[in-house]
Design an enzyme around this catalytic site. Structure first.
Site, PDB file in Angstrom:
ATOM      1  N   HIS A 109     -13.944  -4.444   2.847  1.00 37.99           N
ATOM      2  CA  HIS A 109     -15.217  -5.177   2.764  1.00 37.99           C
ATOM      3  C   HIS A 109     -15.825  -5.025   1.362  1.00 37.99           C
ATOM      4  CE1 HIS A 109     -18.769  -6.922   4.629  1.00 37.99           C
ATOM      5  NE2 HIS A 109     -19.511  -5.957   4.126  1.00 37.99           N
TER       6      HIS A 109
ATOM      7  N   GLU B  83      -6.034  -5.842   3.980  1.00 33.89           N
ATOM      8  CA  GLU B  83      -6.090  -7.073   3.160  1.00 33.89           C
ATOM      9  C   GLU B  83      -7.264  -7.034   2.193  1.00 33.89           C
ATOM     10  OE1 GLU B  83      -4.007  -9.566   3.226  1.00 33.89           O
ATOM     11  OE2 GLU B  83      -2.958  -9.481   5.135  1.00 33.89           O
TER      12      GLU B  83
ATOM     13  N   THR C  41       0.822  -1.211   0.000  1.00 33.20           N
ATOM     14  CA  THR C  41       0.000   0.000   0.000  1.00 33.20           C
ATOM     15  C   THR C  41       0.857   1.264   0.000  1.00 33.20           C
ATOM     16  OG1 THR C  41      -1.612  -1.220   1.307  1.00 33.20           O
ATOM     17  CG2 THR C  41      -1.859   1.186   1.263  1.00 33.20           C
TER      18      THR C  41
HETATM   19  P1  TGC Z   1      -6.366  -7.472 -11.985  1.00 33.55           P
HETATM   20  O1  TGC Z   1      -6.180  -6.933 -13.374  1.00 33.55           O
HETATM   21  O2  TGC Z   1      -7.657  -8.069 -11.600  1.00 33.55           O
HETATM   22  O3  TGC Z   1      -5.220  -8.557 -11.698  1.00 33.55           O
HETATM   23  C1  TGC Z   1      -3.863  -8.326 -11.975  1.00 33.55           C
HETATM   24  C2  TGC Z   1      -3.165  -9.679 -12.026  1.00 33.55           C
HETATM   25  O4  TGC Z   1      -3.227 -10.280 -10.734  1.00 33.55           O
HETATM   26  C3  TGC Z   1      -3.927 -11.541 -10.803  1.00 33.55           C
HETATM   27  N1  TGC Z   1      -4.723 -11.645  -9.569  1.00 33.55           N
HETATM   28  C4  TGC Z   1      -4.405 -12.487  -8.598  1.00 33.55           C
HETATM   29  N2  TGC Z   1      -3.411 -13.390  -8.492  1.00 33.55           N
HETATM   30  C5  TGC Z   1      -3.343 -14.087  -7.358  1.00 33.55           C
HETATM   31  N3  TGC Z   1      -4.208 -13.908  -6.337  1.00 33.55           N
HETATM   32  C6  TGC Z   1      -5.212 -13.007  -6.393  1.00 33.55           C
HETATM   33  N4  TGC Z   1      -6.035 -12.828  -5.356  1.00 33.55           N
HETATM   34  C7  TGC Z   1      -5.340 -12.249  -7.567  1.00 33.55           C
HETATM   35  N5  TGC Z   1      -6.190 -11.261  -7.983  1.00 33.55           N
HETATM   36  C8  TGC Z   1      -5.803 -10.916  -9.210  1.00 33.55           C
HETATM   37  C9  TGC Z   1      -4.772 -11.442 -12.064  1.00 33.55           C
HETATM   38  O5  TGC Z   1      -5.075 -12.716 -12.551  1.00 33.55           O
HETATM   39  C10 TGC Z   1      -3.849 -10.684 -12.969  1.00 33.55           C
HETATM   40  O6  TGC Z   1      -2.847 -11.576 -13.420  1.00 33.55           O
HETATM   41  P2  TGC Z   1      -2.166 -11.405 -14.887  1.00 33.55           P
HETATM   42  O7  TGC Z   1      -1.327 -12.629 -15.051  1.00 33.55           O
HETATM   43  O8  TGC Z   1      -3.302 -11.307 -15.846  1.00 33.55           O
HETATM   44  O9  TGC Z   1      -1.368 -10.149 -14.802  1.00 33.55           O
HETATM   45  O10 TGC Z   1      -5.934  -6.318 -10.995  1.00 33.55           O
HETATM   46  P3  TGC Z   1      -6.624  -4.929 -10.634  1.00 33.55           P
HETATM   47  O11 TGC Z   1      -5.563  -3.884 -10.746  1.00 33.55           O
HETATM   48  O12 TGC Z   1      -7.901  -4.746 -11.408  1.00 33.55           O
HETATM   49  O13 TGC Z   1      -6.957  -5.085  -9.081  1.00 33.55           O
HETATM   50  C11 TGC Z   1      -7.736  -6.108  -8.600  1.00 33.55           C
HETATM   51  C12 TGC Z   1      -8.049  -5.955  -7.086  1.00 33.55           C
HETATM   52  C13 TGC Z   1      -8.805  -4.687  -6.823  1.00 33.55           C
HETATM   53  C14 TGC Z   1      -8.915  -7.139  -6.715  1.00 33.55           C
HETATM   54  C15 TGC Z   1      -6.773  -6.013  -6.269  1.00 33.55           C
HETATM   55  O14 TGC Z   1      -5.862  -5.090  -6.622  1.00 33.55           O
HETATM   56  C16 TGC Z   1      -7.008  -5.984  -4.773  1.00 33.55           C
HETATM   57  O15 TGC Z   1      -7.161  -7.046  -4.184  1.00 33.55           O
HETATM   58  N6  TGC Z   1      -7.025  -4.790  -4.088  1.00 33.55           N
HETATM   59  C17 TGC Z   1      -7.038  -4.733  -2.630  1.00 33.55           C
HETATM   60  C18 TGC Z   1      -5.665  -4.352  -2.142  1.00 33.55           C
HETATM   61  C19 TGC Z   1      -5.281  -5.086  -0.910  1.00 33.55           C
HETATM   62  O16 TGC Z   1      -5.868  -6.073  -0.512  1.00 33.55           O
HETATM   63  N7  TGC Z   1      -4.231  -4.620  -0.273  1.00 33.55           N
HETATM   64  C20 TGC Z   1      -3.718  -5.272   0.877  1.00 33.55           C
HETATM   65  C21 TGC Z   1      -2.370  -4.725   1.270  1.00 33.55           C
HETATM   66  S1  TGC Z   1      -1.511  -5.745   2.422  1.00 33.55           S
HETATM   67  C22 TGC Z   1      -2.333  -5.578   3.867  1.00 33.55           C
HETATM   68  O17 TGC Z   1      -3.349  -4.978   3.972  1.00 33.55           O
HETATM   69  C23 TGC Z   1      -1.717  -6.268   5.020  1.00 33.55           C
HETATM   70  S2  TGC Z   1      -2.535  -6.062   6.501  1.00 33.55           S
HETATM   71  C24 TGC Z   1      -1.720  -7.290   7.312  1.00 33.55           C
HETATM   72  C25 TGC Z   1      -2.050  -7.484   8.721  1.00 33.55           C
HETATM   73  O18 TGC Z   1      -1.667  -6.651   9.557  1.00 33.55           O
HETATM   74  O19 TGC Z   1      -2.622  -8.572   9.021  1.00 33.55           O
HETATM   75  P1  FAD Z   2      -8.909   3.353  -0.337  1.00 35.99           P
HETATM   76  O1  FAD Z   2      -8.419   2.416  -1.366  1.00 35.99           O
HETATM   77  O2  FAD Z   2      -8.676   4.807  -0.541  1.00 35.99           O
HETATM   78  O3  FAD Z   2     -10.479   3.110  -0.177  1.00 35.99           O
HETATM   79  C1  FAD Z   2     -11.335   4.031   0.498  1.00 35.99           C
HETATM   80  C2  FAD Z   2     -12.777   3.535   0.337  1.00 35.99           C
HETATM   81  O4  FAD Z   2     -13.129   3.498  -1.050  1.00 35.99           O
HETATM   82  C3  FAD Z   2     -12.957   2.108   0.857  1.00 35.99           C
HETATM   83  O5  FAD Z   2     -14.205   2.016   1.507  1.00 35.99           O
HETATM   84  C4  FAD Z   2     -12.963   1.260  -0.397  1.00 35.99           C
HETATM   85  O6  FAD Z   2     -13.725   0.071  -0.262  1.00 35.99           O
HETATM   86  C5  FAD Z   2     -13.611   2.204  -1.403  1.00 35.99           C
HETATM   87  N1  FAD Z   2     -13.224   1.890  -2.783  1.00 35.99           N
HETATM   88  C6  FAD Z   2     -11.997   1.946  -3.337  1.00 35.99           C
HETATM   89  N2  FAD Z   2     -12.037   1.560  -4.625  1.00 35.99           N
HETATM   90  C7  FAD Z   2     -13.332   1.248  -4.885  1.00 35.99           C
HETATM   91  C8  FAD Z   2     -14.021   0.782  -6.050  1.00 35.99           C
HETATM   92  N3  FAD Z   2     -13.380   0.504  -7.185  1.00 35.99           N
HETATM   93  N4  FAD Z   2     -15.343   0.579  -5.953  1.00 35.99           N
HETATM   94  C9  FAD Z   2     -16.008   0.812  -4.798  1.00 35.99           C
HETATM   95  N5  FAD Z   2     -15.409   1.280  -3.670  1.00 35.99           N
HETATM   96  C10 FAD Z   2     -14.090   1.480  -3.722  1.00 35.99           C
HETATM   97  N6  FAD Z   2      -0.901  -2.482   3.595  1.00 35.99           N
HETATM   98  C11 FAD Z   2       0.259  -3.120   3.287  1.00 35.99           C
HETATM   99  O7  FAD Z   2       0.718  -3.109   2.142  1.00 35.99           O
HETATM  100  N7  FAD Z   2       0.968  -3.793   4.270  1.00 35.99           N
HETATM  101  C12 FAD Z   2       0.547  -3.853   5.554  1.00 35.99           C
HETATM  102  O8  FAD Z   2       1.185  -4.478   6.403  1.00 35.99           O
HETATM  103  C13 FAD Z   2      -0.667  -3.159   5.909  1.00 35.99           C
HETATM  104  N8  FAD Z   2      -1.082  -3.120   7.214  1.00 35.99           N
HETATM  105  C14 FAD Z   2      -2.153  -2.325   7.548  1.00 35.99           C
HETATM  106  C15 FAD Z   2      -2.463  -2.119   8.895  1.00 35.99           C
HETATM  107  C16 FAD Z   2      -3.506  -1.285   9.250  1.00 35.99           C
HETATM  108  C17 FAD Z   2      -3.799  -1.037  10.693  1.00 35.99           C
HETATM  109  C18 FAD Z   2      -4.295  -0.674   8.245  1.00 35.99           C
HETATM  110  C19 FAD Z   2      -5.458   0.216   8.600  1.00 35.99           C
HETATM  111  C20 FAD Z   2      -3.996  -0.867   6.916  1.00 35.99           C
HETATM  112  C21 FAD Z   2      -2.906  -1.677   6.542  1.00 35.99           C
HETATM  113  N9  FAD Z   2      -2.523  -1.806   5.199  1.00 35.99           N
HETATM  114  C22 FAD Z   2      -1.363  -2.474   4.875  1.00 35.99           C
HETATM  115  C23 FAD Z   2      -3.220  -1.053   4.165  1.00 35.99           C
HETATM  116  C24 FAD Z   2      -4.572  -1.631   3.757  1.00 35.99           C
HETATM  117  O9  FAD Z   2      -4.395  -2.775   2.959  1.00 35.99           O
HETATM  118  C25 FAD Z   2      -5.335  -0.536   3.020  1.00 35.99           C
HETATM  119  O10 FAD Z   2      -5.727   0.415   4.008  1.00 35.99           O
HETATM  120  C26 FAD Z   2      -6.538  -1.077   2.285  1.00 35.99           C
HETATM  121  O11 FAD Z   2      -6.153  -1.904   1.205  1.00 35.99           O
HETATM  122  C27 FAD Z   2      -7.442   0.061   1.755  1.00 35.99           C
HETATM  123  O12 FAD Z   2      -6.700   1.049   1.115  1.00 35.99           O
HETATM  124  P2  FAD Z   2      -6.908   2.592   1.517  1.00 35.99           P
HETATM  125  O13 FAD Z   2      -6.811   2.703   2.991  1.00 35.99           O
HETATM  126  O14 FAD Z   2      -5.961   3.389   0.705  1.00 35.99           O
HETATM  127  O15 FAD Z   2      -8.393   2.923   1.118  1.00 35.99           O
END
Ligand code: TGC
Ligand code: FAD
Length: 392
Positions: free
Chosen positions: A374, A371, A139
């Site tokens: 919602h 991650e 992120t």
């Molecule tokens: P999109 O075009 O759909 O996909 C790009 C490429 O990625 C592949 N792909 C996946 N591969 C493995 N696992 C998955 N879950 C996958 N989802 C997609 C896809 O097949 C494609 O591959 P290729 O070969 O065609 O290039 O990508 P998009 O840019 O439209 O985005 C899709 C979206 C929105 C679902 C994705 O970016 C997403 O999941 N966004 C949420 C971001 C997120 O979850 N961030 C988390 C950061 S880490 C964190 O929060 C840690 S907290 C840890 C803690 O404290 O516990």
């Molecule tokens: P935004 O992406 O700006 O989203 C804001 C709002 O808009 C959300 O409600 C979202 O659902 C909505 N939204 C966005 N896009 C759309 C769409 N296309 N359609 C409809 N609604 C949409 N990240 C890491 O990489 N590593 C970590 O270890 C990590 N740890 C974290 C720990 C904490 C305590 C927190 C709070 C976050 C952490 N994160 C980490 C980041 C986390 O993964 C992001 O906060 C999360 O993915 C959402 O991104 P954002 O906060 O920028 O919200």
């Protein structure tokens, strides 16, 4: 001193689906949580401090890399064992579960899956023992739900890369020894690499003022012309699927973890409702309170079945990312709703640190966001069933 009176609830006899090993692991982690975590966690959360002294104990109970093969220091366990460990840790506190999820699924998993043999041997054993703590940088300040638009980048300088940019909201950042970082190369392709503390230009400022996950250390990863040796870059993996595949593993763990927080809130509320007398009767005798409690155990049971089945599919390598999204979204929302309802059952006492419910409730506000939020997980399900992306 705080007394952890938790008793497990298994309404649908789910234990019959577990092996003796699973139950032993659960007992080990549960006892550790009762003895080491529960007595101190409220105090650390109030002070917004990470209880660093718990790290060796977390390693000892197998919370770092449970499913990583033993030759690299992991436990070689199955996915249900991993889920159970996350459930029991989050029963204690989501922030401590976070530390273990990041270490296992977001740091050890990519190094094991995408790293060279040298990278595996260098990092995994130290991460397994907790000698080193890792963080995961995906992120950015302007790119959260849409990590594919990241701007952190590397430039090829021949024998090394130069890394510039920053990552925000990074769990474990202030305490990490290494960070798995995702950045774009000159062609705009996402690459993964290991950045080590001590590399010049790499800093990890802490994020203050959180009302959620207060016992977890959160911060930034800032890269100012950091020289990254080529041997620190994952050789083969390219594109967003690299980091997203790590998220599959972490999101799966959260689907189990959230059940732990929900069980703790339910257990606390049930006991309180039976003990608290109003109008001459335990409040558990009033229909409105029974409705809350009955709905809680129903939702917990549904979530337990979802997580267990997902674990079986994961063990068989058949779990799809969309199935994982469904479980993460459902189970975290379930836990958050239960925490809010449980807090009401405790009345005024529910807002105090004498009980764990308010802390769980506040923690889950992060869990429902990180991650993948919602809503993002709902859109993943929507895309899976319709074949149409509604992201952009
Ligand atoms: P999109 O075009 O759909 O996909 C790009 C490429 O990625 C592949 N792909 C996946 N591969 C493995 N696992 C998955 N879950 C996958 N989802 C997609 C896809 O097949 C494609 O591959 P290729 O070969 O065609 O290039 O990508 P998009 O840019 O439209 O985005 C899709 C979206 C929105 C679902 C994705 O970016 C997403 O999941 N966004 C949420 C971001 C997120 O979850 N961030 C988390 C950061 S880490 C964190 O929060 C840690 S907290 C840890 C803690 O404290 O516990
Ligand atoms: P935004 O992406 O700006 O989203 C804001 C709002 O808009 C959300 O409600 C979202 O659902 C909505 N939204 C966005 N896009 C759309 C769409 N296309 N359609 C409809 N609604 C949409 N990240 C890491 O990489 N590593 C970590 O270890 C990590 N740890 C974290 C720990 C904490 C305590 C927190 C709070 C976050 C952490 N994160 C980490 C980041 C986390 O993964 C992001 O906060 C999360 O993915 C959402 O991104 P954002 O906060 O920028 O919200």
């Amino acid at each position: 001193m705080y007394q952890d009176r938790y008793q497990h609830h298994d309404y649908y006899l789910m234990d019959e689906l577990l092996t003796e090993e699973h139950k032993l692991i659960r007992e080990t982690v549960r006892s550790w949580v009762k003895k080491e975590l529960s007595p101190i966690i409220e105090d650390y959360a109030q002070q917004a401090k990470f209880p660093k002294q718990l790290i060796p104990g977390l390693a000892e109970i197998g919370a770092f890399g449970p499913y990583i093969p033993t030759e690299y220091g992991g436990q070689g366990l199955d996915q249900i064992s991993y889920g159970i460990i996350m459930q029991e840790l989050e029963r204690g506190d989501s922030g401590i579960r976070s530390t273990a999820s990041v270490q296992s699924s977001l740091v050890m998993y990519p190094i094991y899956t995408y790293g060279t043999e040298e990278q595996r041997r260098k990092y995994l054993p130290k991460l397994a023992t907790g000698e080193w703590i890792g963080s995961f940088g995906l992120t950015e300040p302007n790119h959260g739900s849409d990590p594919g638009s990241m701007i952190t980048h590397i430039k090829d300088m021949g024998d090394h890369y130069v890394l510039n940019g920053s990552k925000m909201w990074i769990s474990n950042a202030p305490i990490c020894n290494i960070a798995v970082v995702w950045a774009k190369d000159e062609t705009g392709t996402i690459r993964g690499m290991v950045v080590e503390r001590g590399m010049e230009g790499f800093t990890t400022p802490e994020t203050h003022g959180k009302w959620s996950l207060r016992a977890s250390a959160t911060g930034e990863l800032v890269f100012d012309n950091v020289k990254v040796p080529k041997e620190n870059v994952f050789p083969e993996i390219r594109g967003l699927k690299g980091p997203l595949s790590c998220l599959n593993s972490a999101r799966y763990g959260i689907a189990w973890g959230a059940i732990g927080a929900a069980l703790d809130c339910y257990d606390t509320a049930l006991r309180y409702a039976k003990e608290r007398i109003q109008f001459g009767k335990p409040i558990a005798s009033f229909q409105l309170q029974q409705k809350k409690l009955a709905e809680m155990i129903t939702e917990i049971t549904k979530a337990q079945l979802l997580a267990w089945r997902l674990g079986v599919l994961k063990n068989e390598n058949r779990a799809t990312p969309a199935q994982i999204s469904m479980a993460k979204r459902n189970n975290v929302a379930m836990a958050l709703n239960i925490a809010r309802e449980a807090r009401q059952i405790l009345g005024g006492m529910g807002i105090t640190g004498e009980y764990s419910i308010m802390r769980h409730s506040m923690n889950l506000e992060s869990v429902v966001t990180y991650e993948g939020t919602h809503d993002i997980h709902l859109l993943i399900t929507g895309m899976d069933i319709t074949g149409i992306s509604a992201f952009s």
